[in-house]
Design an enzyme around this catalytic site. Structure first.
Site, PDB file in Angstrom:
ATOM      1  CE1 TYR A   1      14.644 -38.036  -0.718  1.00 54.84           C
ATOM      2  CE2 TYR A   1      14.223 -37.231  -2.041  1.00 54.84           C
ATOM      3  CZ  TYR A   1      14.051 -37.460  -1.243  1.00 54.84           C
ATOM      4  OH  TYR A   1      12.409 -37.728  -0.666  1.00 54.84           O
TER       5      TYR A   1
ATOM      6  N   GLY B   1       7.987 -49.806  -6.837  1.00 52.90           N
ATOM      7  CA  GLY B   1       7.969 -50.258  -8.483  1.00 52.90           C
ATOM      8  C   GLY B   1       7.210 -51.352  -8.525  1.00 52.90           C
TER       9      GLY B   1
HETATM   10  N1  LIG Z   1       9.879 -38.900   3.308  1.00 53.84           N
HETATM   11  C1  LIG Z   1      10.369 -39.257   3.028  1.00 53.84           C
HETATM   12  O1  LIG Z   1      10.757 -40.084   3.511  1.00 53.84           O
HETATM   13  C2  LIG Z   1      10.135 -40.207   1.641  1.00 53.84           C
HETATM   14  C3  LIG Z   1      10.564 -41.648   1.151  1.00 53.84           C
HETATM   15  C4  LIG Z   1      11.007 -42.232   0.096  1.00 53.84           C
HETATM   16  C5  LIG Z   1      10.679 -41.743  -0.995  1.00 53.84           C
HETATM   17  N2  LIG Z   1       9.618 -40.591  -0.772  1.00 53.84           N
HETATM   18  C6  LIG Z   1       8.755 -39.043  -2.195  1.00 53.84           C
HETATM   19  O2  LIG Z   1       8.626 -40.388  -2.174  1.00 53.84           O
HETATM   20  C7  LIG Z   1       8.923 -41.314  -4.241  1.00 53.84           C
HETATM   21  C8  LIG Z   1       8.061 -41.792  -4.415  1.00 53.84           C
HETATM   22  O3  LIG Z   1       8.915 -43.238  -3.979  1.00 53.84           O
HETATM   23  P1  LIG Z   1       9.484 -44.068  -4.908  1.00 53.84           P
HETATM   24  O4  LIG Z   1      10.521 -43.174  -6.694  1.00 53.84           O
HETATM   25  O5  LIG Z   1      10.377 -44.184  -3.949  1.00 53.84           O
HETATM   26  O6  LIG Z   1       8.626 -45.252  -5.218  1.00 53.84           O
HETATM   27  P2  LIG Z   1       7.403 -45.420  -5.634  1.00 53.84           P
HETATM   28  O7  LIG Z   1       6.879 -43.882  -6.329  1.00 53.84           O
HETATM   29  O8  LIG Z   1       6.320 -46.837  -5.195  1.00 53.84           O
HETATM   30  O9  LIG Z   1       8.707 -46.437  -6.747  1.00 53.84           O
HETATM   31  C9  LIG Z   1       9.179 -45.609  -8.265  1.00 53.84           C
HETATM   32  C10 LIG Z   1       9.757 -46.936  -9.232  1.00 53.84           C
HETATM   33  O10 LIG Z   1       9.017 -47.345  -9.294  1.00 53.84           O
HETATM   34  C11 LIG Z   1       9.290 -46.963 -11.209  1.00 53.84           C
HETATM   35  N3  LIG Z   1       8.039 -46.906 -11.808  1.00 53.84           N
HETATM   36  C12 LIG Z   1       7.418 -45.158 -11.361  1.00 53.84           C
HETATM   37  N4  LIG Z   1       6.494 -45.167 -12.604  1.00 53.84           N
HETATM   38  C13 LIG Z   1       7.004 -47.413 -13.211  1.00 53.84           C
HETATM   39  C14 LIG Z   1       6.044 -47.442 -14.508  1.00 53.84           C
HETATM   40  N5  LIG Z   1       4.946 -46.728 -14.775  1.00 53.84           N
HETATM   41  N6  LIG Z   1       5.954 -48.226 -14.402  1.00 53.84           N
HETATM   42  C15 LIG Z   1       7.138 -49.667 -13.867  1.00 53.84           C
HETATM   43  N7  LIG Z   1       7.186 -48.958 -13.171  1.00 53.84           N
HETATM   44  C16 LIG Z   1       7.768 -47.527 -12.582  1.00 53.84           C
HETATM   45  C17 LIG Z   1      10.259 -46.336 -10.974  1.00 53.84           C
HETATM   46  O11 LIG Z   1      11.260 -46.021 -12.039  1.00 53.84           O
HETATM   47  P3  LIG Z   1      12.246 -45.866 -12.818  1.00 53.84           P
HETATM   48  O12 LIG Z   1      12.980 -45.119 -11.196  1.00 53.84           O
HETATM   49  O13 LIG Z   1      13.284 -46.689 -13.496  1.00 53.84           O
HETATM   50  O14 LIG Z   1      12.454 -44.632 -13.505  1.00 53.84           O
HETATM   51  C18 LIG Z   1      11.321 -46.336  -9.574  1.00 53.84           C
HETATM   52  O15 LIG Z   1      11.470 -47.604 -10.116  1.00 53.84           O
HETATM   53  C19 LIG Z   1       9.727 -40.224  -4.388  1.00 53.84           C
HETATM   54  O16 LIG Z   1      10.714 -39.689  -5.432  1.00 53.84           O
HETATM   55  C20 LIG Z   1      10.347 -39.328  -2.808  1.00 53.84           C
HETATM   56  O17 LIG Z   1      10.133 -37.667  -3.521  1.00 53.84           O
HETATM   57  C21 LIG Z   1       9.506 -40.245   0.251  1.00 53.84           C
END
Ligand SMILES: NC(=O)c1ccc[n+]([C@@H]2O[C@H](COP(=O)([O-])OP(=O)(O)OC[C@H]3O[C@@H](n4cnc5c(N)ncnc54)[C@H](OP(=O)(O)O)[C@@H]3O)[C@@H](O)[C@H]2O)c1
Length: 330
Positions: free
Chosen positions: A58, A223
């Site tokens: 990342y 999101g």
């Molecule tokens: N292993 C893998 O291949 C893989 C792939 C993808 C992700 N991941 C892991 O999974 C974690 C989560 O995935 P992700 O961040 O891509 O997706 P997510 O958790 O489904 O969504 C994150 C998005 O939602 C927004 N958000 C978060 N809380 C919110 C709330 N309460 N109200 C409104 N909007 C909100 C965030 O905004 P802001 O950013 O503007 O705060 C961000 O844009 C990652 O950080 C990573 O650690 C792993």
């Protein structure tokens, strides 16, 4: 916050974690802000979050540096989970599972994170050129050396190409069965959310039967499942959603019934839409820890509050009755 146990090593964490990826990767760079991200990590820890999920790719590397900076003086409050095995090149992301590389990658992560031990070290992707047992064996040696407390595997997404007829996580389960012979798997990380429930079929039962924890990635549907995104709002070109089939204006409009269904429950419970989406993930088993990504303090605190939102059978039945999400990678 309620505590949950991560797999073989029996390590306790808060039920809701924090995905640190959006602070440095995946979403539009114009929205990133280092100091605010540090405050977000602190706000999450203050709210009872323990598990912080990052990866060396990342940034690359900058997300680990940021997490290391945020944990200065607060390392003991966090359960630090990072990943190795993917290298970001100019044009492509490539897997590297060679043992020598894994050893160097771990030392580099420890330096960036400013710590002497990683709580959960995950293999981001298996390298097709290296038997996964060899990579896993090198990771197990890191546990013996005291650099790492436990090991995890990231699943290849439910939407990746697969053999016809096979379940979406059949390839991951084959890998898990191989590496379990070498060293216990403490956790599997896989996409799991209201609009991506595929891991419930085979992967979650496999993990539950073997005492393996599950880190639910993308639990807020990048999101969408927060109800704060508007169909047709558009995304900057460096935002993964600019190329994601569920984030075209058409599909964002088509999937509004999913958000509307979550909103009905949220209003009944006095919770936010995001909290209901996370509470659904938490109900999928005591071995599941969602890692919602956030770079704003407000979101991190709100998401931590999902641990107090307990959905009942009526709520779960309503979510089960929502139309399946539209927009696929095929
Ligand atoms: N292993 C893998 O291949 C893989 C792939 C993808 C992700 N991941 C892991 O999974 C974690 C989560 O995935 P992700 O961040 O891509 O997706 P997510 O958790 O489904 O969504 C994150 C998005 O939602 C927004 N958000 C978060 N809380 C919110 C709330 N309460 N109200 C409104 N909007 C909100 C965030 O905004 P802001 O950013 O503007 O705060 C961000 O844009 C990652 O950080 C990573 O650690 C792993």
């Amino acid at each position: 916050m309620e505590r949950r146990t991560i797999g073989a090593a029996g390590l306790a964490v808060g039920a809701v974690g924090l995905g640190c990826m959006p602070m440095s990767w995946g979403y539009s760079a114009s929205q990133r802000h280092g100091d605010r991200s540090v405050r977000t990590v602190h706000a999450a820890l203050d709210a009872g979050v323990r598990l912080l999920d990052t990866a060396d790719m990342y940034g690359p590397f900058t997300n680990e540096l940021l997490v290391g900076r945020a944990l200065k003086g607060r390392r003991s409050e966090a359960f630090l989970s990072t990943k190795c095995g993917l290298l970001v090149g100019d044009q492509h992301i490539v897997a590297n599972g060679r043992p020598g590389y894994v050893r160097r990658a771990c030392d580099a992560s420890l330096r960036r994170l400013q710590t002497d031990v990683i709580d959960l070290y995950q293999l981001h992707r298996a390298d097709p050129e290296v038997p996964v047992e060899e990579t896993w064996g090198a990771m197990a040696e890191l546990v013996t050396a005291g650099k790492v407390r436990s090991l995890g595997l990231c699943a290849v997404g439910a939407h990746a190409p697969r053999r016809s007829g096979a379940g979406p996580f059949a390839g991951t389960i084959r890998q898990l069965e191989r590496i379990q012979q070498v060293f216990p798997v403490s956790a599997v990380q896989a996409e799991l959310s209201v609009w991506a429930p595929e891991a419930l079929e085979e992967l979650l039962p496999w993990c539950a039967a073997r005492g393996v924890g599950v880190l639910a990635a993308m639990p807020l549907g990048n999101g969408y499942l927060t109800g704060t995104l508007k169909p047709g709002q558009g995304f900057e070109p460096d935002d993964l959603r600019a190329r994601h089939p569920r984030f075209t204006a058409e599909m964002m409009a088509a999937n509004q019934p999913v958000v509307a269904g979550l909103r009905r429950i949220a209003e009944r419970r006095g919770a936010s839409v995001a909290q209901v989406a996370l509470a659904w993930v938490l109900r999928q088993g005591p071995h599941v820890v969602p890692v919602p990504g956030a770079k704003r303090e407000r979101w991190a605190v709100e998401n931590a509050g999902a641990a107090d939102v307990v959905l009942d059978d009526r709520d779960l039945a309503e979510i089960a009755g929502l139309p399946p999400a539209r927009g696929s990678w095929d």
